[in-house]
Design a protein around this motif. Structure first.
Motif, PDB file in Angstrom:
ATOM      1  N   SER A 151       0.853  -1.193   0.000  1.00 29.86           N
ATOM      2  CA  SER A 151       0.000   0.000   0.000  1.00 29.86           C
ATOM      3  C   SER A 151       0.883   1.236   0.000  1.00 29.86           C
ATOM      4  CB  SER A 151      -0.914  -0.004   1.233  1.00 29.86           C
ATOM      5  OG  SER A 151      -0.146  -0.044   2.426  1.00 29.86           O
ATOM      6  N   PHE A 152       0.281   2.385  -0.188  1.00 29.42           N
ATOM      7  CA  PHE A 152       1.003   3.657  -0.252  1.00 29.42           C
ATOM      8  C   PHE A 152       2.081   3.628  -1.353  1.00 29.42           C
ATOM      9  CE2 PHE A 152      -0.372   3.185   4.208  1.00 29.42           C
ATOM     10  CZ  PHE A 152      -1.177   4.322   4.312  1.00 29.42           C
ATOM     11  N   GLU A 153       1.614   3.392  -2.566  1.00 23.36           N
ATOM     12  CA  GLU A 153       2.555   3.372  -3.696  1.00 23.36           C
ATOM     13  C   GLU A 153       3.187   4.750  -3.868  1.00 23.36           C
ATOM     14  OE1 GLU A 153       2.381   2.944  -8.537  1.00 23.36           O
ATOM     15  OE2 GLU A 153       1.053   1.649  -7.343  1.00 23.36           O
ATOM     16  N   LEU A 154       4.507   4.763  -3.936  1.00 21.28           N
ATOM     17  CA  LEU A 154       5.245   6.023  -4.087  1.00 21.28           C
ATOM     18  C   LEU A 154       5.502   6.357  -5.551  1.00 21.28           C
ATOM     19  CD1 LEU A 154       7.903   5.556  -1.245  1.00 21.28           C
ATOM     20  CD2 LEU A 154       5.802   6.921  -1.168  1.00 21.28           C
ATOM     21  N   TYR A 155       5.959   5.369  -6.324  1.00 15.87           N
ATOM     22  CA  TYR A 155       6.279   5.576  -7.738  1.00 15.87           C
ATOM     23  C   TYR A 155       6.468   4.207  -8.379  1.00 15.87           C
ATOM     24  CZ  TYR A 155      10.922   5.013  -5.641  1.00 15.87           C
ATOM     25  OH  TYR A 155      11.985   4.568  -4.915  1.00 15.87           O
ATOM     26  N   LEU A 167       9.580  -0.342   1.377  1.00 14.21           N
ATOM     27  CA  LEU A 167      10.799   0.448   1.307  1.00 14.21           C
ATOM     28  C   LEU A 167      11.361   0.708   2.699  1.00 14.21           C
ATOM     29  CD1 LEU A 167      12.674   2.004  -0.673  1.00 14.21           C
ATOM     30  CD2 LEU A 167      11.229   4.008  -0.292  1.00 14.21           C
ATOM     31  N   ALA A 168      10.462   0.999   3.636  1.00 12.23           N
ATOM     32  CA  ALA A 168      10.891   1.262   5.018  1.00 12.23           C
ATOM     33  C   ALA A 168      11.532   0.026   5.644  1.00 12.23           C
ATOM     34  CB  ALA A 168       9.697   1.713   5.847  1.00 12.23           C
ATOM     35  N   LEU A 169      10.989  -1.160   5.346  1.00 12.63           N
ATOM     36  CA  LEU A 169      11.580  -2.394   5.871  1.00 12.63           C
ATOM     37  C   LEU A 169      12.988  -2.604   5.340  1.00 12.63           C
ATOM     38  CD1 LEU A 169       8.705  -5.047   5.834  1.00 12.63           C
ATOM     39  CD2 LEU A 169      10.007  -4.263   7.812  1.00 12.63           C
ATOM     40  N   GLY A 206       7.595  -0.202 -14.631  1.00 12.25           N
ATOM     41  CA  GLY A 206       6.251  -0.727 -14.451  1.00 12.25           C
ATOM     42  C   GLY A 206       5.994  -1.393 -13.116  1.00 12.25           C
ATOM     43  N   GLN A 207       7.031  -1.528 -12.277  1.00 11.36           N
ATOM     44  CA  GLN A 207       6.887  -2.178 -10.973  1.00 11.36           C
ATOM     45  C   GLN A 207       6.692  -1.121  -9.888  1.00 11.36           C
ATOM     46  OE1 GLN A 207       6.818  -5.482 -10.361  1.00 11.36           O
ATOM     47  NE2 GLN A 207       7.097  -5.982 -12.524  1.00 11.36           N
ATOM     48  N   PRO A 208       5.643  -1.252  -9.050  1.00  8.64           N
ATOM     49  CA  PRO A 208       5.400  -0.250  -8.008  1.00  8.64           C
ATOM     50  C   PRO A 208       6.395  -0.344  -6.865  1.00  8.64           C
ATOM     51  CG  PRO A 208       3.843  -2.058  -7.784  1.00  8.64           C
ATOM     52  CD  PRO A 208       4.618  -2.328  -9.047  1.00  8.64           C
ATOM     53  N   VAL A 209       6.698   0.778  -6.259  1.00  8.74           N
ATOM     54  CA  VAL A 209       7.524   0.843  -5.052  1.00  8.74           C
ATOM     55  C   VAL A 209       6.631   1.342  -3.925  1.00  8.74           C
ATOM     56  CG1 VAL A 209       9.517   1.915  -3.934  1.00  8.74           C
ATOM     57  CG2 VAL A 209       9.640   1.260  -6.350  1.00  8.74           C
TER      58      VAL A 209
END
Length: 442
Positions: free
Chosen positions: A121-125, A137-139, A129-132
């Motif tokens: 959840s909370f897709e940044l960018y 990312l925090a983990l 084509g793959q979401p981050v």
């Protein structure tokens, strides 16, 4: 000038080499392996790769006894080649280790999201084509920070962590094999190959250098051996890691393909866990696999973190890159600046997200094979005894073949344009950082 702490023994070297080699790829990329080759193709590819790498391991075992230098391949090639050749040889090997660090940092988020889907959840960018996603990312950032602190404070801390994680991975793996043997059936192996046997084996053999990179990490920490450590222990650790590592991958593929029909696993995220879930109709084997994968991820991340930071330190110490990278912490006797450098690079790579996973395998395979080839060729030139030259010649042939399989268009699975671009960026970075060495040894 401070020197690195001398704390490591045989068990530490084996755990480092094996852990650098075996991470979470057997879970995260099992569908890719089966999709490339089919079960028997992947099994034979890893088995053949392990056998073929024994001469390469032999050469490294000889080199490290003669020249226990953290610069590894760069120090070996410097004995017979011009400084610029040795510099870029080591720089390519640094890529093989370092590139695994952001890979594992990304993989921990991917693995955790399987257990807790809300992390997606909370897709940044998006990258390719793959979401981050922010939680994943925090983990990755948290794990990177933890290992950075662990390594910054001392090699004994890092080695103890490596020993525990390696022991847990091997123990859980034996349990996993028992479950597969009890619940599986040979019928699940059919068809044994994805395409023809030759092409199937070849497609797995191409990625073996990436997943088997790690046995040659032993020389990178050779300077940190305990005072009473016998130099033949380096050779023993390298060969043990090669045999156990190759056996691990062979048995991992066999266990998954034996317990569930493999064609139904292609394209499935965490195919290993799905296979056991289908076979047992229960969730507890999945949790067992995920726990094992987490520890495998920790050991692989830490092992490659150690190897890459030592290689970067050796470059700084010799002045071929900015000298501060060669500083040793006064209290902890660790390569503190190099550790911070690898940490920063890992965090930068982490920002690429899932798009990093499979392409990294290809680039890392080529970099490893190139480093192995250079080390073997250097030893062949230095060593004049015929018996040792024969073994070294086998290492040269194997590593050259593995290298050519990635760069020549004649081979299936050769480098794509994106992979050539990534390689070019790394070489350009090396050229920018390169300085004239302080001595002719690098």
């Amino acid at each position: 000038m401070n020197t690195l702490a001398r704390k490591l023994r045989l068990a530490d070297y084996f755990a480092l080499a094996f852990g650098t080699m075996v991470g979470a790829g057997w879970l995260v990329l099992m569908d890719d392996w089966l999709g490339r080759s089919g079960p028997l193709g992947a099994i034979l590819g890893f088995a053949l790769g392990g056998v073929l790498l024994l001469p390469v391991g032999y050469v490294y075992g000889q080199w490290v006894q003669r020249l226990p230098d953290a610069a590894g391949e760069a120090a070996y090639t410097a004995q017979v080649f011009p400084p610029v050749v040795s510099y870029f040889t080591g720089w390519m090997m640094l890529l093989a280790y370092f590139i695994v660090c952001p890979w594992e940092a990304v993989a921990v988020g991917k693995l955790a999201a399987y257990i807790f889907p809300s992390l997606d959840s909370f897709e940044l960018y998006r990258v390719a084509g793959q979401p981050v996603f922010l939680p994943r990312l925090a983990l990755g950032v948290a794990l990177t920070g933890f290992l950075a602190v662990l390594n910054y404070r001392g090699i004994r801390w890092s080695a103890s962590f490596q020993n525990w994680t390696t022991g847990i991975v091997l123990l859980l793996f034996v349990l996993l094999l028992g479950i597969s043997a009890d619940r599986g059936t040979p019928a699940n192996f059919h068809p044994a190959f994805r395409t023809t046997p030759f092409v199937s084996i070849l497609l797995t053999l191409q990625i073996v250098p990436y997943f088997m990179t790690g046995f040659e990490s032993v020389p990178k920490v050779a300077e940190e051996a305990h005072q009473g450590f016998c130099s033949t222990g380096f050779f023993r650790a390298i060969m043990m890691a090669l045999l156990v590592g190759a056996g691990f991958y062979v048995l991992a593929v066999a266990a998954v393909a034996y317990v569930a029909p493999w064609q139904g696993l292609i394209g499935k995220r965490f195919a290993t866990a799905i296979a056991f879930e289908q076979a047992l109709g229960a969730q507890w084997p999945v949790r067992l696999i995920l726990i094992m994968a987490l520890f495998g991820l920790f050991q692989c991340f830490n092992g490659n973190f150690v190897a890459s930071s030592r290689l970067l330190f050796a470059y700084g110490r010799r002045g071929t890159i900015p000298p501060p990278f060669g500083e040793v912490h006064e209290k902890f006797l660790t390569p503190s600046v190099a550790i911070l450098g690898i940490t920063a690079g890992t965090l930068a790579g982490l920002l690429l997200g899932d798009a990093l996973l499979v392409p990294v395998t290809e680039v890392g395979s080529m970099a490893s094979a190139m480093g192995w080839f250079a080390a073997c060729l250097s030893f062949w030139i230095v060593e004049k005894r015929a018996s040792m030259r024969i073994m070294t010649g086998l290492g040269i042939a194997v590593s050259l073949l593995l290298f050519l399989m990635k760069v020549l268009p004649a081979f299936p699975g050769h480098f794509s344009l994106a992979e050539w671009i990534a390689l070019g960026i790394w070489l350009a970075l090396g050229a920018i950082l390169h300085r004239r060495p302080r001595s002719a040894s690098l």
